[in-house]
Scaffold this motif. Sequence first.
Motif, PDB file in Angstrom:
ATOM      1  N   ALA A  53      32.778   4.376 -49.427  1.00 47.94           N
ATOM      2  CA  ALA A  53      31.483   4.716 -49.067  1.00 47.94           C
ATOM      3  C   ALA A  53      31.251   6.050 -49.728  1.00 47.94           C
ATOM      4  O   ALA A  53      30.163   6.315 -50.122  1.00 47.94           O
ATOM      5  CB  ALA A  53      31.290   4.836 -47.605  1.00 47.94           C
ATOM      6  N   TRP A  54      32.096   7.088 -49.610  1.00 47.80           N
ATOM      7  CA  TRP A  54      32.177   8.407 -50.060  1.00 47.80           C
ATOM      8  C   TRP A  54      31.880   8.552 -51.634  1.00 47.80           C
ATOM      9  O   TRP A  54      30.871   9.063 -52.005  1.00 47.80           O
ATOM     10  CB  TRP A  54      33.239   9.362 -49.795  1.00 47.80           C
ATOM     11  CG  TRP A  54      33.171  10.593 -50.530  1.00 47.80           C
ATOM     12  CD1 TRP A  54      33.716  10.930 -51.540  1.00 47.80           C
ATOM     13  CD2 TRP A  54      32.480  11.861 -50.149  1.00 47.80           C
ATOM     14  NE1 TRP A  54      33.487  12.202 -51.999  1.00 47.80           N
ATOM     15  CE2 TRP A  54      32.753  12.665 -50.906  1.00 47.80           C
ATOM     16  CE3 TRP A  54      31.979  12.258 -48.864  1.00 47.80           C
ATOM     17  CZ2 TRP A  54      32.100  14.037 -50.857  1.00 47.80           C
ATOM     18  CZ3 TRP A  54      31.283  13.360 -48.834  1.00 47.80           C
ATOM     19  CH2 TRP A  54      31.377  14.395 -49.732  1.00 47.80           C
ATOM     20  N   ASN A  55      32.690   7.875 -52.390  1.00 53.07           N
ATOM     21  CA  ASN A  55      32.415   7.610 -53.762  1.00 53.07           C
ATOM     22  C   ASN A  55      31.295   6.973 -54.167  1.00 53.07           C
ATOM     23  O   ASN A  55      30.844   7.546 -55.413  1.00 53.07           O
ATOM     24  CB  ASN A  55      33.714   7.383 -54.472  1.00 53.07           C
ATOM     25  CG  ASN A  55      35.088   8.302 -54.018  1.00 53.07           C
ATOM     26  OD1 ASN A  55      34.808   9.303 -54.753  1.00 53.07           O
ATOM     27  ND2 ASN A  55      36.008   7.638 -53.737  1.00 53.07           N
ATOM     28  N   ARG A  56      30.856   6.213 -53.649  1.00 45.05           N
ATOM     29  CA  ARG A  56      29.515   5.323 -53.814  1.00 45.05           C
ATOM     30  C   ARG A  56      28.432   6.385 -53.888  1.00 45.05           C
ATOM     31  O   ARG A  56      27.630   6.223 -54.638  1.00 45.05           O
ATOM     32  CB  ARG A  56      29.480   4.045 -52.998  1.00 45.05           C
ATOM     33  CG  ARG A  56      28.170   3.234 -53.423  1.00 45.05           C
ATOM     34  CD  ARG A  56      28.245   2.018 -52.363  1.00 45.05           C
ATOM     35  NE  ARG A  56      27.590   0.918 -53.082  1.00 45.05           N
ATOM     36  CZ  ARG A  56      26.202   0.892 -52.583  1.00 45.05           C
ATOM     37  NH1 ARG A  56      25.711   1.349 -51.943  1.00 45.05           N
ATOM     38  NH2 ARG A  56      25.442  -0.204 -53.370  1.00 45.05           N
ATOM     39  N   HIS A  57      28.326   7.032 -52.897  1.00 42.22           N
ATOM     40  CA  HIS A  57      27.197   7.961 -52.452  1.00 42.22           C
ATOM     41  C   HIS A  57      27.234   9.277 -52.872  1.00 42.22           C
ATOM     42  O   HIS A  57      26.089   9.932 -53.163  1.00 42.22           O
ATOM     43  CB  HIS A  57      26.757   7.826 -51.065  1.00 42.22           C
ATOM     44  CG  HIS A  57      26.524   6.513 -50.381  1.00 42.22           C
ATOM     45  ND1 HIS A  57      25.286   5.862 -50.737  1.00 42.22           N
ATOM     46  CD2 HIS A  57      27.238   5.507 -49.730  1.00 42.22           C
ATOM     47  CE1 HIS A  57      25.334   4.579 -50.399  1.00 42.22           C
ATOM     48  NE2 HIS A  57      26.537   4.281 -49.632  1.00 42.22           N
ATOM     49  N   ARG A  58      28.468   9.735 -53.151  1.00 39.86           N
ATOM     50  CA  ARG A  58      28.819  11.337 -53.700  1.00 39.86           C
ATOM     51  C   ARG A  58      29.235  11.455 -55.255  1.00 39.86           C
ATOM     52  O   ARG A  58      28.677  11.853 -55.949  1.00 39.86           O
ATOM     53  CB  ARG A  58      29.487  11.999 -52.498  1.00 39.86           C
ATOM     54  CG  ARG A  58      29.115  11.929 -51.266  1.00 39.86           C
ATOM     55  CD  ARG A  58      28.092  12.898 -50.990  1.00 39.86           C
ATOM     56  NE  ARG A  58      27.692  13.083 -49.735  1.00 39.86           N
ATOM     57  CZ  ARG A  58      26.398  12.841 -49.125  1.00 39.86           C
ATOM     58  NH1 ARG A  58      25.488  12.640 -49.850  1.00 39.86           N
ATOM     59  NH2 ARG A  58      26.393  13.147 -47.938  1.00 39.86           N
ATOM     60  N   ALA A  61      27.295   8.990 -57.870  1.00 46.24           N
ATOM     61  CA  ALA A  61      25.905   8.662 -57.102  1.00 46.24           C
ATOM     62  C   ALA A  61      25.087   8.595 -58.480  1.00 46.24           C
ATOM     63  O   ALA A  61      23.970   7.828 -58.430  1.00 46.24           O
ATOM     64  CB  ALA A  61      25.271  10.097 -56.232  1.00 46.24           C
ATOM     65  N   PRO A  69      26.491  -4.283 -52.816  1.00 52.30           N
ATOM     66  CA  PRO A  69      27.300  -3.378 -52.075  1.00 52.30           C
ATOM     67  C   PRO A  69      28.641  -4.118 -51.671  1.00 52.30           C
ATOM     68  O   PRO A  69      29.727  -3.712 -51.728  1.00 52.30           O
ATOM     69  CB  PRO A  69      26.818  -3.022 -50.863  1.00 52.30           C
ATOM     70  CG  PRO A  69      25.285  -3.072 -51.104  1.00 52.30           C
ATOM     71  CD  PRO A  69      24.904  -4.018 -52.182  1.00 52.30           C
ATOM     72  N   LYS A 133      23.533   5.287 -63.916  1.00 52.00           N
ATOM     73  CA  LYS A 133      22.408   4.581 -63.467  1.00 52.00           C
ATOM     74  C   LYS A 133      20.973   4.872 -64.354  1.00 52.00           C
ATOM     75  O   LYS A 133      20.876   5.806 -64.721  1.00 52.00           O
ATOM     76  CB  LYS A 133      21.932   5.270 -62.119  1.00 52.00           C
ATOM     77  CG  LYS A 133      22.997   4.867 -60.964  1.00 52.00           C
ATOM     78  CD  LYS A 133      22.515   5.411 -59.653  1.00 52.00           C
ATOM     79  CE  LYS A 133      23.613   4.719 -58.569  1.00 52.00           C
ATOM     80  NZ  LYS A 133      23.049   5.275 -57.143  1.00 52.00           N
TER      81      LYS A 133
END
Length: 136
Positions: A53-58, A61, A69, A133
Motif C-alpha cells: 500500500a505504501w509503495n503503490r501510493h508513495r 506513485a 489493485p 504512468k
Amino acid sequence: MRLGRQAGLFAIGGAIGLLVDAGTVQALVAWAHWNPYVARVLSFLLAATATWAWNRHRTFADRASGRSPLTEWLHWLGLMGVGALVNYALYVVLLLSFPSLYRWPALAAAAGSAAAALVNFSTARGVLFRRPKRVV
C-alpha cells in the motif's frame, strides 16, 4: 522520480513493514502464545500488505504496474516471495542459533527484513512498477 528518492521512500515503507511485522510476531508469541514460526507467516503477510500500500501510493506513485489493485497485490506478494525466503531463512537460522531469541523474535524478524530489503526493492522497481504512468 529519481532512484535515490525512490530508495528512500522504499526504506520508509520498509520501516513501516518492519513495525507491522515485528510488532505482530512479538504480540502473537508473547501474548497469544503462538508458535514463533507460524506467527511469522501471518506477520509477514500483514507487513507485505502494508508495504504494498505504501509503495503503490508513495514510492512508485509515478510508475504503473498495468494491473488491477488485487492483481497487483498478488503480484507484489509473489515478487516479495524471493525476499521473503531470504527473510524467513535468516529468521529461522537466528532462532535456531540463538535460543534466547525465542523470547524476542522481533530481533530475528528485523535482521531478516534488512537482508531482504535490497532484493525486494530491485524486484518491485524492476519488475512490477517498471513503467512510468501515462499522463492523460
